[in-house]
Scaffold this motif. Structure first.
Motif, PDB file in Angstrom:
ATOM      1  N   SER A   1       0.835  -1.207   0.000  1.00  0.00           N
ATOM      2  CA  SER A   1       0.000   0.000   0.000  1.00  0.00           C
ATOM      3  C   SER A   1       0.870   1.258   0.000  1.00  0.00           C
ATOM      4  CB  SER A   1      -0.935   0.011   1.219  1.00  0.00           C
ATOM      5  OG  SER A   1      -1.936  -0.957   1.101  1.00  0.00           O
ATOM      6  N   PRO A   2       1.496   1.566  -1.136  1.00  0.00           N
ATOM      7  CA  PRO A   2       2.277   2.808  -1.197  1.00  0.00           C
ATOM      8  C   PRO A   2       1.352   4.018  -1.183  1.00  0.00           C
ATOM      9  CG  PRO A   2       2.167   1.787  -3.363  1.00  0.00           C
ATOM     10  CD  PRO A   2       1.510   0.827  -2.415  1.00  0.00           C
ATOM     11  N   LEU A   3       1.510   4.881  -0.214  1.00  0.00           N
ATOM     12  CA  LEU A   3       0.674   6.070  -0.110  1.00  0.00           C
ATOM     13  C   LEU A   3       1.446   7.293  -0.577  1.00  0.00           C
ATOM     14  CD1 LEU A   3      -1.095   5.676   3.371  1.00  0.00           C
ATOM     15  CD2 LEU A   3      -2.069   5.298   1.097  1.00  0.00           C
ATOM     16  N   PRO A   4       0.779   8.244  -1.242  1.00  0.00           N
ATOM     17  CA  PRO A   4       1.433   9.513  -1.565  1.00  0.00           C
ATOM     18  C   PRO A   4       1.938  10.174  -0.276  1.00  0.00           C
ATOM     19  CG  PRO A   4      -0.683   9.323  -2.699  1.00  0.00           C
ATOM     20  CD  PRO A   4      -0.616   8.189  -1.732  1.00  0.00           C
ATOM     21  N   LEU A   5       2.955  11.000  -0.416  1.00  0.00           N
ATOM     22  CA  LEU A   5       3.591  11.579   0.760  1.00  0.00           C
ATOM     23  C   LEU A   5       2.605  12.355   1.624  1.00  0.00           C
ATOM     24  CD1 LEU A   5       6.220  12.010   2.314  1.00  0.00           C
ATOM     25  CD2 LEU A   5       6.647  14.028   0.891  1.00  0.00           C
ATOM     26  N   ARG A   6       1.800  13.217   1.017  1.00  0.00           N
ATOM     27  CA  ARG A   6       0.878  14.041   1.800  1.00  0.00           C
ATOM     28  C   ARG A   6      -0.175  13.190   2.511  1.00  0.00           C
ATOM     29  NH1 ARG A   6      -0.518  19.282  -2.068  1.00  0.00           N
ATOM     30  NH2 ARG A   6       1.612  20.114  -2.205  1.00  0.00           N
ATOM     31  N   ALA A   7      -0.749  12.246   1.778  1.00  0.00           N
ATOM     32  CA  ALA A   7      -1.781  11.395   2.378  1.00  0.00           C
ATOM     33  C   ALA A   7      -1.187  10.527   3.482  1.00  0.00           C
ATOM     34  CB  ALA A   7      -2.430  10.526   1.306  1.00  0.00           C
ATOM     35  N   GLY A   8      -0.002   9.966   3.231  1.00  0.00           N
ATOM     36  CA  GLY A   8       0.638   9.141   4.244  1.00  0.00           C
ATOM     37  C   GLY A   8       0.992   9.936   5.484  1.00  0.00           C
ATOM     38  N   ALA A   9       1.480  11.165   5.291  1.00  0.00           N
ATOM     39  CA  ALA A   9       1.829  12.007   6.432  1.00  0.00           C
ATOM     40  C   ALA A   9       0.603  12.305   7.279  1.00  0.00           C
ATOM     41  CB  ALA A   9       2.469  13.304   5.944  1.00  0.00           C
ATOM     42  N   ARG A  10      -0.527  12.562   6.623  1.00  0.00           N
ATOM     43  CA  ARG A  10      -1.754  12.854   7.377  1.00  0.00           C
ATOM     44  C   ARG A  10      -2.188  11.656   8.208  1.00  0.00           C
ATOM     45  NH1 ARG A  10      -7.140  11.993   5.925  1.00  0.00           N
ATOM     46  NH2 ARG A  10      -8.637  13.304   7.029  1.00  0.00           N
ATOM     47  N   VAL A  11      -2.192  10.482   7.606  1.00  0.00           N
ATOM     48  CA  VAL A  11      -2.596   9.279   8.328  1.00  0.00           C
ATOM     49  C   VAL A  11      -1.657   9.027   9.515  1.00  0.00           C
ATOM     50  CG1 VAL A  11      -2.837   6.767   8.190  1.00  0.00           C
ATOM     51  CG2 VAL A  11      -3.693   8.212   6.339  1.00  0.00           C
ATOM     52  N   PHE A  12      -0.369   9.144   9.284  1.00  0.00           N
ATOM     53  CA  PHE A  12       0.608   8.832  10.329  1.00  0.00           C
ATOM     54  C   PHE A  12       0.586   9.860  11.452  1.00  0.00           C
ATOM     55  CE2 PHE A  12       4.814   9.155  12.239  1.00  0.00           C
ATOM     56  CZ  PHE A  12       5.039   7.848  12.624  1.00  0.00           C
TER      57      PHE A  12
ATOM     58  N   GLN B   1      -4.993   5.027  12.644  1.00  0.00           N
ATOM     59  CA  GLN B   1      -4.347   4.816  11.353  1.00  0.00           C
ATOM     60  C   GLN B   1      -5.111   3.816  10.500  1.00  0.00           C
ATOM     61  OE1 GLN B   1      -0.227   3.845  11.997  1.00  0.00           O
ATOM     62  NE2 GLN B   1       0.247   5.815  12.937  1.00  0.00           N
ATOM     63  N   MET B   2      -5.680   2.800  11.123  1.00  0.00           N
ATOM     64  CA  MET B   2      -6.462   1.816  10.377  1.00  0.00           C
ATOM     65  C   MET B   2      -7.689   2.460   9.743  1.00  0.00           C
ATOM     66  SD  MET B   2      -6.172  -1.390  13.044  1.00  0.00           S
ATOM     67  CE  MET B   2      -7.581  -2.263  12.369  1.00  0.00           C
ATOM     68  N   GLU B   3      -8.386   3.305  10.501  1.00  0.00           N
ATOM     69  CA  GLU B   3      -9.610   3.916   9.982  1.00  0.00           C
ATOM     70  C   GLU B   3      -9.307   4.945   8.904  1.00  0.00           C
ATOM     71  OE1 GLU B   3     -12.680   2.871  10.584  1.00  0.00           O
ATOM     72  OE2 GLU B   3     -11.609   1.302  11.657  1.00  0.00           O
ATOM     73  N   MET B   4      -8.289   5.792   9.130  1.00  0.00           N
ATOM     74  CA  MET B   4      -7.943   6.787   8.118  1.00  0.00           C
ATOM     75  C   MET B   4      -7.336   6.121   6.883  1.00  0.00           C
ATOM     76  SD  MET B   4      -6.555  10.138  10.181  1.00  0.00           S
ATOM     77  CE  MET B   4      -5.404   9.256  11.208  1.00  0.00           C
ATOM     78  N   GLY B   5      -6.552   5.070   7.093  1.00  0.00           N
ATOM     79  CA  GLY B   5      -5.981   4.341   5.965  1.00  0.00           C
ATOM     80  C   GLY B   5      -7.050   3.661   5.128  1.00  0.00           C
ATOM     81  N   ARG B   6      -8.095   3.165   5.773  1.00  0.00           N
ATOM     82  CA  ARG B   6      -9.173   2.489   5.041  1.00  0.00           C
ATOM     83  C   ARG B   6      -9.846   3.439   4.056  1.00  0.00           C
ATOM     84  NH1 ARG B   6     -14.665   1.396   5.802  1.00  0.00           N
ATOM     85  NH2 ARG B   6     -14.697   2.708   7.649  1.00  0.00           N
ATOM     86  N   GLU B   7      -9.951   4.724   4.433  1.00  0.00           N
ATOM     87  CA  GLU B   7     -10.539   5.701   3.523  1.00  0.00           C
ATOM     88  C   GLU B   7      -9.683   5.900   2.275  1.00  0.00           C
ATOM     89  OE1 GLU B   7     -11.164   9.289   5.706  1.00  0.00           O
ATOM     90  OE2 GLU B   7     -12.370   8.313   7.255  1.00  0.00           O
ATOM     91  N   LEU B   8      -8.400   5.533   2.358  1.00  0.00           N
ATOM     92  CA  LEU B   8      -7.487   5.653   1.215  1.00  0.00           C
ATOM     93  C   LEU B   8      -7.263   4.315   0.517  1.00  0.00           C
ATOM     94  CD1 LEU B   8      -4.827   7.985   2.875  1.00  0.00           C
ATOM     95  CD2 LEU B   8      -6.610   8.646   1.252  1.00  0.00           C
ATOM     96  N   GLY B   9      -8.042   3.310   0.913  1.00  0.00           N
ATOM     97  CA  GLY B   9      -7.939   2.009   0.263  1.00  0.00           C
ATOM     98  C   GLY B   9      -6.943   1.053   0.874  1.00  0.00           C
ATOM     99  N   VAL B  10      -6.441   1.365   2.055  1.00  0.00           N
ATOM    100  CA  VAL B  10      -5.486   0.475   2.727  1.00  0.00           C
ATOM    101  C   VAL B  10      -6.257  -0.498   3.616  1.00  0.00           C
ATOM    102  CG1 VAL B  10      -3.482   0.333   4.242  1.00  0.00           C
ATOM    103  CG2 VAL B  10      -3.763   2.316   2.748  1.00  0.00           C
ATOM    104  N   PRO B  11      -6.115  -1.801   3.407  1.00  0.00           N
ATOM    105  CA  PRO B  11      -6.811  -2.768   4.269  1.00  0.00           C
ATOM    106  C   PRO B  11      -6.399  -2.597   5.731  1.00  0.00           C
ATOM    107  CG  PRO B  11      -5.900  -3.850   2.327  1.00  0.00           C
ATOM    108  CD  PRO B  11      -5.336  -2.465   2.347  1.00  0.00           C
ATOM    109  N   ARG B  12      -7.337  -2.814   6.635  1.00  0.00           N
ATOM    110  CA  ARG B  12      -7.040  -2.644   8.063  1.00  0.00           C
ATOM    111  C   ARG B  12      -5.887  -3.542   8.515  1.00  0.00           C
ATOM    112  NH1 ARG B  12     -12.923  -2.309   8.662  1.00  0.00           N
ATOM    113  NH2 ARG B  12     -13.496  -0.254   9.490  1.00  0.00           N
ATOM    114  N   SER B  13      -5.868  -4.780   8.022  1.00  0.00           N
ATOM    115  CA  SER B  13      -4.815  -5.705   8.440  1.00  0.00           C
ATOM    116  C   SER B  13      -3.440  -5.205   8.029  1.00  0.00           C
ATOM    117  CB  SER B  13      -5.062  -7.094   7.842  1.00  0.00           C
ATOM    118  OG  SER B  13      -5.094  -7.036   6.425  1.00  0.00           O
ATOM    119  N   ARG B  14      -3.367  -4.548   6.871  1.00  0.00           N
ATOM    120  CA  ARG B  14      -2.091  -4.031   6.383  1.00  0.00           C
ATOM    121  C   ARG B  14      -1.640  -2.820   7.215  1.00  0.00           C
ATOM    122  NH1 ARG B  14      -2.195  -3.363   0.146  1.00  0.00           N
ATOM    123  NH2 ARG B  14      -2.713  -5.581   0.343  1.00  0.00           N
ATOM    124  N   SER B  15      -2.586  -1.964   7.567  1.00  0.00           N
ATOM    125  CA  SER B  15      -2.259  -0.827   8.434  1.00  0.00           C
ATOM    126  C   SER B  15      -1.761  -1.307   9.787  1.00  0.00           C
ATOM    127  CB  SER B  15      -3.490   0.070   8.626  1.00  0.00           C
ATOM    128  OG  SER B  15      -3.804   0.774   7.449  1.00  0.00           O
TER     129      SER B  15
END
Length: 319
Positions: free
Chosen positions: A78-89, A108-122
């Motif tokens: 789940s490679p996230l763009p820098l801005r989106a990843g920074a916000r989640v983290f 992080q799981m909930e915000m990542g899910r909105e970006l298409g990242v599975p909860r298990s991966r987060s």
């Protein structure tokens, strides 16, 4: 009907996010207010230039932590763009000020899910970040303290026994086996992509840079409180990494509150008197809290602007 339901869900998520931030900020303020007199006395001994440099170093260190997590998440698929990843983290990391160890990963799981990242991966990326930071922090602290003041390591030799254990844990085959076992026990789907050696080494590299930046932030404070020179800088890097690792091992208090400060005062004893060591630990705590707030605020603003630009671009195309 579907549009209304989607709007209601979005509103609930927004309210939950605001509530999470308010609770995290409340506990962060509680940490500061509880020792305000000592903190104010410590800051009175520091120059504005030193405080600014210390904050810049903290921001760099926090970015190193974000890049560590982002490298692991990307390696897992789940490679996230820098801005989106920074916000989640960074927004998720505010949960560390709430008592308990699961708030950051839940956020992080909930915000990542909105970006298409599975909860298990987060969750996997979050829990992998901890041993990466702990292992790299112990290595940095051992090397730096031995180089600066060899005798200072002796009281904490037992902590460094964890390094061989963590070294084995950094082997991707071991990590993938443990993750697979845990997901099976939780009756979750297995990870689509296993962790690779390249991904682990990238994460370790960012973590090492983060520890150096954290140590430099403490070195600036220690310099104003009476200890300067290259050996003091090395010692500060080792002292901060060691005290932080001890705080990471304590999951029942907000962000290791109290544990890290006590450890830092003890580790700094060879170079500072007790009053100065206490001042250094408390000032470091406040600068890091301020850095967390700045990173979360700036990352959220940057992500919102990027989203607004995408929407404007899309509407322009539609027209």
């Amino acid at each position: 009907m579907t549009a209304r339901a989607g709007s209601g869900t979005s509103t609930l998520r927004r309210l939950a996010r605001v509530g999470f931030l308010l609770v995290a900020l409340g506990f962060g303020a509680w940490v500061v207010v509880g020792q305000w007199d000592e903190i104010r006395a410590g800051f009175a001994r520091l120059s504005w230039a030193s405080l600014a440099l210390s904050l810049v170093a903290v921001l760099a260190a926090l970015c190193g932590g974000m890049m560590t997590w982002r490298a692991l998440l990307a390696d897992l698929g789940s490679p996230l763009p820098l801005r989106a990843g920074a916000r989640v983290f960074f927004v998720g990391q505010l949960g560390k000020y709430i008592p308990g160890s699961l708030w950051p990963v839940i956020a992080q799981m909930e915000m990542g899910r909105e970006l298409g990242v599975p909860r298990s991966r987060s969750a996997a990326a979050f829990f992998l970040t901890l041993p990466v930071q702990l292992g790299s922090g112990l290595v940095v602290s051992g090397v730096a303290l031995l180089a600066a003041l060899p005798g200072s390591v002796a009281p904490y030799a037992w902590v460094f026994l964890l390094i061989p254990v963590l070294a084995v844990a950094f082997e991707p085959r071991v990590i993938n086996a443990v993750l697979g076992f845990g997901l099976r026990k939780l009756r979750r789907e297995p990870l689509e992509r296993p962790l690779t050696r390249r991904g682990m080494l990238t994460a370790l590299g960012w973590a090492l840079l983060g520890w150096i930046a954290y140590g430099l932030h403490l070195a600036v404070i220690v310099h104003d409180l009476g200890s300067s020179g290259f050996s003091a800088v090395l010692f500060s890097i080792g002292a901060f990494a060691l005290s932080w690792c001890l705080g990471i091992m304590t999951f029942v208090v907000p962000a290791g509150a109290g544990v890290r400060e006590v450890a830092m005062v003890a580790v700094l004893a060879p170079v500072l008197d007790q009053g100065s060591a206490i001042a250094a630990a408390l000032c470091s705590r406040v600068v890091i809290i301020l850095g967390d707030l700045l990173c979360a605020g700036l990352a959220g603003l940057a992500a919102r602007r990027a989203e607004g630009s995408r929407k404007d671009h899309a509407s322009g195309k539609a027209v």
